[in-house]
Design a protein around this motif. Sequence first.
Motif, PDB file in Angstrom:
ATOM      1  N   THR A   1      -8.526  -4.611 -25.223  1.00 22.97           N
ATOM      2  CA  THR A   1      -7.921  -5.101 -23.978  1.00 22.97           C
ATOM      3  C   THR A   1      -8.950  -4.960 -22.870  1.00 22.97           C
ATOM      4  OG1 THR A   1      -5.755  -4.326 -24.713  1.00 22.97           O
ATOM      5  CG2 THR A   1      -6.015  -4.845 -22.373  1.00 22.97           C
ATOM      6  N   TYR A   2      -9.328  -6.065 -22.264  1.00 23.06           N
ATOM      7  CA  TYR A   2     -10.380  -6.049 -21.257  1.00 23.06           C
ATOM      8  C   TYR A   2      -9.785  -6.027 -19.850  1.00 23.06           C
ATOM      9  CZ  TYR A   2     -13.698  -7.157 -24.943  1.00 23.06           C
ATOM     10  OH  TYR A   2     -14.481  -7.102 -26.069  1.00 23.06           O
ATOM     11  N   GLU A   3     -10.488  -5.344 -18.969  1.00 20.25           N
ATOM     12  CA  GLU A   3     -10.076  -5.324 -17.565  1.00 20.25           C
ATOM     13  C   GLU A   3     -10.477  -6.640 -16.894  1.00 20.25           C
ATOM     14  OE1 GLU A   3      -8.265  -2.648 -16.040  1.00 20.25           O
ATOM     15  OE2 GLU A   3      -8.082  -2.392 -18.227  1.00 20.25           O
ATOM     16  N   GLN A   4      -9.801  -6.905 -15.815  1.00 20.45           N
ATOM     17  CA  GLN A   4     -10.078  -8.142 -15.089  1.00 20.45           C
ATOM     18  C   GLN A   4     -11.536  -8.174 -14.651  1.00 20.45           C
ATOM     19  OE1 GLN A   4      -7.516  -8.640 -11.713  1.00 20.45           O
ATOM     20  NE2 GLN A   4      -7.896 -10.829 -11.570  1.00 20.45           N
ATOM     21  N   GLY A   5     -12.170  -9.298 -14.872  1.00 24.54           N
ATOM     22  CA  GLY A   5     -13.555  -9.455 -14.455  1.00 24.54           C
ATOM     23  C   GLY A   5     -14.584  -9.075 -15.511  1.00 24.54           C
ATOM     24  N   VAL A   6     -14.138  -8.512 -16.617  1.00 23.32           N
ATOM     25  CA  VAL A   6     -15.059  -8.136 -17.690  1.00 23.32           C
ATOM     26  C   VAL A   6     -15.062  -9.237 -18.742  1.00 23.32           C
ATOM     27  CG1 VAL A   6     -15.578  -6.436 -19.489  1.00 23.32           C
ATOM     28  CG2 VAL A   6     -14.629  -5.692 -17.286  1.00 23.32           C
ATOM     29  N   GLU A   7     -16.246  -9.761 -19.040  1.00 25.71           N
ATOM     30  CA  GLU A   7     -16.350 -10.874 -19.973  1.00 25.71           C
ATOM     31  C   GLU A   7     -16.247 -10.385 -21.417  1.00 25.71           C
ATOM     32  OE1 GLU A   7     -20.052 -12.302 -17.419  1.00 25.71           O
ATOM     33  OE2 GLU A   7     -19.619 -13.653 -19.083  1.00 25.71           O
ATOM     34  N   LYS A   8     -15.209 -10.775 -22.101  1.00 26.02           N
ATOM     35  CA  LYS A   8     -15.017 -10.303 -23.467  1.00 26.02           C
ATOM     36  C   LYS A   8     -16.051 -10.859 -24.435  1.00 26.02           C
ATOM     37  CE  LYS A   8     -10.822 -11.752 -23.442  1.00 26.02           C
ATOM     38  NZ  LYS A   8      -9.418 -12.034 -23.823  1.00 26.02           N
ATOM     39  N   ASP A   9     -16.600 -12.031 -24.130  1.00 28.17           N
ATOM     40  CA  ASP A   9     -17.611 -12.597 -25.021  1.00 28.17           C
ATOM     41  C   ASP A   9     -18.975 -11.948 -24.807  1.00 28.17           C
ATOM     42  OD1 ASP A   9     -16.164 -15.889 -24.649  1.00 28.17           O
ATOM     43  OD2 ASP A   9     -15.797 -14.332 -26.159  1.00 28.17           O
ATOM     44  N   LYS A  10     -19.130 -11.298 -23.696  1.00 25.88           N
ATOM     45  CA  LYS A  10     -20.403 -10.641 -23.407  1.00 25.88           C
ATOM     46  C   LYS A  10     -20.378  -9.189 -23.889  1.00 25.88           C
ATOM     47  CE  LYS A  10     -23.849  -9.844 -19.988  1.00 25.88           C
ATOM     48  NZ  LYS A  10     -24.799 -10.466 -20.930  1.00 25.88           N
ATOM     49  N   PHE A  11     -19.254  -8.563 -23.719  1.00 26.33           N
ATOM     50  CA  PHE A  11     -19.108  -7.160 -24.120  1.00 26.33           C
ATOM     51  C   PHE A  11     -18.134  -7.110 -25.298  1.00 26.33           C
ATOM     52  CE2 PHE A  11     -21.493  -5.444 -20.666  1.00 26.33           C
ATOM     53  CZ  PHE A  11     -21.239  -6.260 -19.563  1.00 26.33           C
ATOM     54  N   LEU A  12     -18.720  -7.199 -26.498  1.00 25.11           N
ATOM     55  CA  LEU A  12     -17.908  -7.238 -27.710  1.00 25.11           C
ATOM     56  C   LEU A  12     -17.549  -5.814 -28.142  1.00 25.11           C
ATOM     57  CD1 LEU A  12     -19.839  -9.946 -29.769  1.00 25.11           C
ATOM     58  CD2 LEU A  12     -17.843 -10.247 -28.287  1.00 25.11           C
ATOM     59  N   ILE A  13     -16.274  -5.608 -28.381  1.00 25.23           N
ATOM     60  CA  ILE A  13     -15.809  -4.288 -28.785  1.00 25.23           C
ATOM     61  C   ILE A  13     -15.155  -4.384 -30.153  1.00 25.23           C
ATOM     62  CG2 ILE A  13     -14.143  -2.460 -28.306  1.00 25.23           C
ATOM     63  CD1 ILE A  13     -14.692  -2.955 -25.333  1.00 25.23           C
ATOM     64  N   ASN A  14     -15.573  -3.451 -31.018  1.00 22.41           N
ATOM     65  CA  ASN A  14     -14.994  -3.368 -32.349  1.00 22.41           C
ATOM     66  C   ASN A  14     -14.565  -1.941 -32.615  1.00 22.41           C
ATOM     67  OD1 ASN A  14     -15.311  -2.804 -35.431  1.00 22.41           O
ATOM     68  ND2 ASN A  14     -15.081  -5.004 -35.243  1.00 22.41           N
TER      69      ASN A  14
END
Lengths: 117, 111
Positions: free
Chosen positions: A57-70
């Motif tokens: 779950t990403y916070e507003q303004g954080v690019e999920k495609d740039k900061f990939l979390i697994n």
Amino acid sequence: GAVVSQHPSRVICKSGTSVKIECRSLDFQATTMFWYRQFPKKSLMLMATSNEGSKATYEQGVEKDKFLINHASLTLSTLTVTSAHPEDSSFYICSARSGDPINSPLHFGNGTRLTVT
Amino acid sequence: KQEVTQIPAALSVPEGENLVLNCSFTDSAIYNLQWFRQDPGKGLTSLLLIQSSQREQTSGRLNASLDKSSGRSTLYIAASQPGDSATYLCAVRNSGYALNFGKGTSLLVTP
């Protein structure tokens, strides 16, 4: 006490490359881990909540495609900074809760200093 | 949106002094409040956790108080030592799992 291990502690990379940061809970299982970013003289800012076995779950303004979390297991979450740019240079810290999700304290790793040249 | 403020931003005291760090927050509907210590270039070390139903917590020379209704917490450090020099962060938890952090108080204890 609960220990959160983060690796690497420092990394220098060139623009355009990707960097992976690992966060491990060493003596407990963590269904949820949190990734924070810290700028000099600023508060820690929550980037995303990492959930074991499901999407982060990403916070507003954080690019999920740039900061990939697994979060593939109960003891490991990874943050990959893709196509890094100099503005991504920062201090990244992960954290996890060792017990009751409501009342237990949050434990932090030692952080990763990322420098993008 | 919860806002956490820490005063002062920086503090320098001679060794042996007792000191108080302040934290205030705008939304009093918190689950708990946690004080952390951060050494330069390092992660955070949890010092004290106060639940919303509690008034204070103590650990060694550290005492943290919580006044939820007024949105305030203090961290009291007794008989300060040079090894206490670090940045102290206050963080509050509202609904959800994550914490909202203040910017911290940078403490320097001089010998």
